[in-house]
Design a protein around this motif. Structure first.
Motif, short mmCIF file in Angstrom:
data_model
loop_
_atom_site.label_atom_id
_atom_site.label_comp_id
_atom_site.label_asym_id
_atom_site.label_seq_id
_atom_site.Cartn_x
_atom_site.Cartn_y
_atom_site.Cartn_z
N GLY A 80 45.72 57.11 26.57
CA GLY A 80 47.22 57.60 26.37
C GLY A 80 47.42 58.84 25.74
N TYR A 81 46.37 59.61 25.01
CA TYR A 81 46.55 60.80 24.48
C TYR A 81 46.77 61.88 25.48
N PRO A 82 46.13 61.79 26.88
CA PRO A 82 46.72 62.94 27.75
C PRO A 82 48.13 62.99 28.10
N LEU A 83 48.79 61.88 27.90
CA LEU A 83 50.08 62.08 28.25
C LEU A 83 51.02 62.79 27.47
N SER A 84 50.54 63.08 26.46
CA SER A 84 51.21 64.08 25.27
C SER A 84 51.12 65.34 25.64
N LEU A 288 44.65 78.65 33.41
CA LEU A 288 44.74 78.00 34.70
C LEU A 288 43.52 76.91 34.69
N ILE A 289 42.57 77.40 34.12
CA ILE A 289 41.60 76.12 34.11
C ILE A 289 41.81 74.87 33.13
N TYR A 290 42.49 75.48 32.18
CA TYR A 290 42.91 74.71 30.94
C TYR A 290 43.84 73.78 31.63
N SER A 291 44.93 74.55 32.26
CA SER A 291 46.00 73.34 32.81
C SER A 291 45.54 72.49 33.59
N LEU A 292 44.47 72.78 34.61
CA LEU A 292 44.21 71.83 35.50
C LEU A 292 43.17 70.84 35.01
N ALA A 293 42.47 71.18 33.91
CA ALA A 293 41.79 70.17 33.02
C ALA A 293 42.85 68.86 32.54
N GLU A 294 43.81 69.60 32.01
CA GLU A 294 44.82 68.73 31.39
C GLU A 294 45.37 67.75 32.64
N ALA A 295 45.76 68.31 33.86
CA ALA A 295 46.16 67.60 34.79
C ALA A 295 45.32 66.57 35.01
N GLY A 296 43.93 66.82 35.13
CA GLY A 296 42.89 65.81 35.60
C GLY A 296 43.02 64.58 34.50
N LEU A 299 46.13 62.58 34.96
CA LEU A 299 45.91 61.63 36.34
C LEU A 299 44.89 60.45 35.75
N TYR A 300 44.17 60.76 34.92
CA TYR A 300 43.20 59.43 34.60
C TYR A 300 44.16 58.80 33.59
N GLY A 301 44.86 59.25 32.57
CA GLY A 301 45.62 58.36 31.74
C GLY A 301 46.62 57.55 32.72
N LEU A 302 47.45 58.18 33.58
CA LEU A 302 48.34 57.21 34.48
C LEU A 302 47.59 56.28 35.13
N ALA A 303 46.36 56.52 35.61
CA ALA A 303 45.57 55.47 36.52
C ALA A 303 45.32 54.46 35.52
N ALA A 304 44.65 54.90 34.67
CA ALA A 304 44.26 53.87 33.63
C ALA A 304 45.35 52.82 33.09
N SER A 305 46.29 53.45 32.70
CA SER A 305 47.57 52.45 32.33
C SER A 305 48.07 51.52 33.50
N ARG A 306 47.89 52.22 34.38
CA ARG A 306 48.57 51.30 35.76
C ARG A 306 47.62 50.11 36.18
N LEU A 307 46.43 50.53 35.95
CA LEU A 307 45.18 49.46 36.38
C LEU A 307 45.14 48.53 35.21
N ALA A 308 45.22 48.89 33.81
CA ALA A 308 45.10 47.95 32.95
C ALA A 308 46.28 48.17 31.52
N PRO A 309 47.64 47.79 32.20
CA PRO A 309 48.51 47.84 31.19
C PRO A 309 48.21 47.43 29.73
N LEU A 310 48.91 48.01 28.75
CA LEU A 310 48.58 47.46 27.54
C LEU A 310 49.68 46.07 27.02
#
Length: 324
Positions: A80-84, A288-296, A299-310
């Motif tokens: 959940g943290y990355p979504l912020s 650039l690489i900081y923004s790309l790392a945040e994007a990565g 995507l992990y947070g979105l995928a994890a939330s979709r696969l195992a919703p709270l």
């Protein structure tokens, strides 16, 4: 969003984009002058380290929240943290923290007051550790006695002073009206071991950022690669921490956009003898690489939330969510 907030957003975004555009022009000029593109292996290494760094950042925050009483594992924090990261680019540098509080309240039943207090402690950890890095540089690298004394005060005095303020906050009379609003009594959970663990994790993050900065200097200006020594790492770590702090404190500009790059570019020119164009390119690459790392991580947070919703807060069984 109110009219004044909308105007503030527009003004801050315009100013940040203007500063950032200037740095992009300088970086492009550096590429044109040298005729060489940044090294792809160096960029890949820097990107991998930045992903690790954001993982450490989440660990720091999760450690703070567990200290304040939240039952939150690292795996749950990473989901959940990355979504912020997304709303944090609104001027003021605070909207990401507020969205994080909404996620904690809905997903884990953490009160808004505790979530807000956790964000405040997290900011204090970041700024304190940055001050320690700046202090270490002043102590070891500056020849003037006054600067060395100031560096010693930051390195040795600042973490103890901030910790003492945190421990005293629930009992300070002038903070009485804020005691319940920010759940100040939960600060008792930020014990000395928790405080130093958070500072240690974040100091490791600053060192990683210093290493990434050195890698990006090599990528941006191969002819000016600094020696990979402890002194070079300290200079690069100092440069990034000072530039980051400058960007954070300019509240009008979203995410320190432009300000951070301008400060970092100037420091790299001063400390490593880069040309202004090469310094600008290295600074842009960090963004650039900081923004790309945040994007990565997003995507992990979105995928994890979709696969195992709270499950809704309050419906999970005791022990289903627990700190690591």
């Amino acid at each position: 969003m109110s009219r004044w907030k909308s105007a503030l957003y527009t003004l801050g975004l315009a100013a940040g984009l203007l500063l950032f555009a200037v740095q992009i022009v300088r970086g492009a000029r550096s590429v044109l002058e040298t005729g060489a593109l940044p090294s792809l292996p160096a960029l890949a290494l820097a990107q991998a380290l930045m992903l690790v760094l954001l993982g450490l950042q989440m660990w720091t925050w999760q450690t703070v929240m567990v200290g304040l009483g939240a039952r939150l594992s690292y795996r749950e924090a990473a989901r959940g943290y990355p979504l912020s990261f997304i709303p944090r680019y609104i001027p003021g540098s605070v909207w990401g923290y507020l969205s994080r509080g909404e996620w904690l309240h809905r997903g884990y039943g953490v009160s808004y007051s505790v979530a807000n207090l956790g964000s405040i402690v997290d900011i204090l950890v970041t700024l304190t550790s940055s001050g320690m890095v700046i202090g270490l540089y002043g102590l070891l690298a500056e020849p003037q006695p006054a600067l060395r004394l100031g560096g010693l005060a930051l390195l040795a005095g600042l973490p103890w002073a901030v910790y003492a303020a945190l421990r005293a906050a629930p009992r300070l009379p002038f903070l009485a009206r804020w005691r319940q609003r920010f759940s100040l009594d939960t600060l008792e959970g930020i014990t000395l071991p928790v405080w130093w663990r958070c500072l240690g994790i974040f100091c490791l993050q600053w060192l990683l950022l210093g290493a990434i900065t050195l890698i990006l200097i090599a990528a941006a200006a191969p002819e000016s690669v600094p020696a990979l020594t402890a002194g070079g790492l300290l200079k690069a770590t100092f440069a990034f921490s000072l530039a980051w702090t400058a960007g954070f404190l300019i509240l009008l500009v979203p995410g320190g956009l432009g300000v951070r790059e301008l400060a970092l570019s100037g420091l790299l020119v001063s400390l490593f003898g880069l040309t202004p164009a090469a310094g600008a390119l290295a600074a842009i690459l960090t963004r650039l690489i900081y923004s790309l790392a945040e994007a990565g991580w997003i995507l992990y947070g979105l995928a994890a939330s979709r696969l195992a919703p709270l499950a809704p807060a309050g419906t999970r069984k005791e022990g289903q969510s627990h700190p690591n």
